[in-house]
Design an enzyme around this catalytic site. Structure first.
Site, PDB file in Angstrom:
ATOM      1  N   GLU A  41       0.811  -1.216   0.000  1.00 32.91           N
ATOM      2  CA  GLU A  41       0.000   0.000   0.000  1.00 32.91           C
ATOM      3  C   GLU A  41       0.844   1.266   0.000  1.00 32.91           C
ATOM      4  OE1 GLU A  41      -2.428  -3.343   1.467  1.00 32.91           O
ATOM      5  OE2 GLU A  41      -0.485  -2.530   2.090  1.00 32.91           O
ATOM      6  N   HIS A  52      -9.522  -6.293   9.797  1.00 30.48           N
ATOM      7  CA  HIS A  52     -10.191  -6.208   8.502  1.00 30.48           C
ATOM      8  C   HIS A  52     -11.660  -5.802   8.616  1.00 30.48           C
ATOM      9  CE1 HIS A  52      -6.744  -8.890   7.883  1.00 30.48           C
ATOM     10  NE2 HIS A  52      -6.787  -8.584   6.579  1.00 30.48           N
TER      11      HIS A  52
END
Length: 330
Positions: free
Chosen positions: A59, A128
């Site tokens: 990322e 998550h």
């Protein structure tokens, strides 16, 4: 008008902008195999791997690359698999993308979109399942939107790609398959304009993303009990349309703000504060905030259901508000 899911609406917006503007490209870990939620389905076949870029799990790398590409005139659409992963690229988001226009005196813009799937309901546990929009709303320089209808999803993503500032798209993981009517052809949905999803006279329910759906369900339940609830979908967190909120709360005199993020420090607190500061004389009761518990999102489905706010929580908050108000008047 066509009927499609939110996922299909996002796909239509992204594909349409890639066809319209060769400077638009999409990048992320799973873009090359149609995307975790189907938004980039078949785009690599149509546009090739130079404009649909599948990356390693990196990322910091691909968000940083997107910032640089945007500064050079491209219009990247970067997708993280989960909003939870912004932690590893926060410098790129908050110190580069959000600040570059200011730091260059307006000479450089960063026209990039950051798509962030978020939220509960898939038993994805602590790393998550989070709703971290409040971390981003605190950062000047970012525009942040959260569509919850297919119509808004297509119109807001189209507007985001065309915007010259960095835009964060918040997409709830449980809502990609929501179906609805979407105008055919090209259109945009402007930022900074809330939508009144249901008219009411007794209390205003304010939310964004999935909590708008919970608020609408709660309003139906409350209607059977003689309570008329108005539902305001802010849909644009930054810029925030406080005028629509103020008009609704001034009419009803009561406000419940529903957020899926952890209640402590959540963006709902900002909205509640603005209501209290600016509409104190119109309030018949204190503003109520509803949010997730102040713990790590649990894995077990029974605990996850108890952790995140739901329809019953919103309805119960309204009943309690009306009951306490009645007791105070008595």
């Amino acid at each position: 008008m066509s009927v499609m899911t939110i996922s299909e609406a996002l796909h239509e917006a992204l594909r349409g902008e890639m066809l319209r503007d060769p400077k638009v490209f999409t990048i992320g870990e799973e873009c090359g195999f149609d995307g975790l939620y189907g938004v980039s389905t078949d785009l690599e076949k149509e546009f090739g791997d130079k404009r649909v870029i599948a990356t390693p799990i990196s990322e910091a790398g691909f968000v940083g690359m997107s910032v640089g590409a945007a500064m050079r005139g491209m219009r990247p659409v970067a997708e993280l698999m989960y909003i939870d992963f912004i932690g590893v690229c926060m410098d790129q988001i908050i110190n580069q993308a959000a600040k570059m226009c200011y730091m260059t005196g307006g000479q450089v813009s960063v026209p990039m979109v950051l798509r962030l799937p978020m939220g509960s309901g898939r038993r994805n546990a602590g790393q998550h399942s989070q709703n971290l929009e409040s971390l981003l709303t605190h950062i000047p320089g970012l525009k942040i939107v959260a569509p919850i209808t297919p119509c808004d999803a297509k119109g807001m993503l189209t507007a985001a790609i065309r915007d010259d500032d960095p835009v964060v798209m918040l997409e709830h993981k449980l809502c990609y398959n929501i179906r609805g009517e979407v105008p055919d052809g090209d259109y945009t949905v402007p930022f900074g304009k809330a939508a009144v999803r249901r008219e009411g006279t007794d209390v205003t329910l304010i939310g964004w993303s999935r909590q708008v759906l919970n608020a609408l369900e709660a309003a139906e339940i409350l209607e059977k009990e003689g309570i008329s609830a108005e539902v305001v979908d802010i849909r644009s967190l930054v810029p925030l349309d406080f005028d629509t909120i103020a008009a609704s709360v001034s009419k009803t005199g009561r406000a419940v703000v529903a957020q899926e993020c952890v209640n402590r420090g959540g963006y709902g607190g900002e909205i509640s504060a603005q209501i209290s500061e600016n509409l104190f004389g119109a309030l018949k009761a204190p503003v109520v905030r509803i949010g997730a518990k102040n713990i790590v999102p649990p894995f077990a489905h029974t605990l996850e259901d108890a952790f995140f706010p739901n329809t019953a929580d919103i309805a119960a908050a309204v009943r309690k508000m009306m009951r306490e108000e009645g007791s105070a008047c008595g």
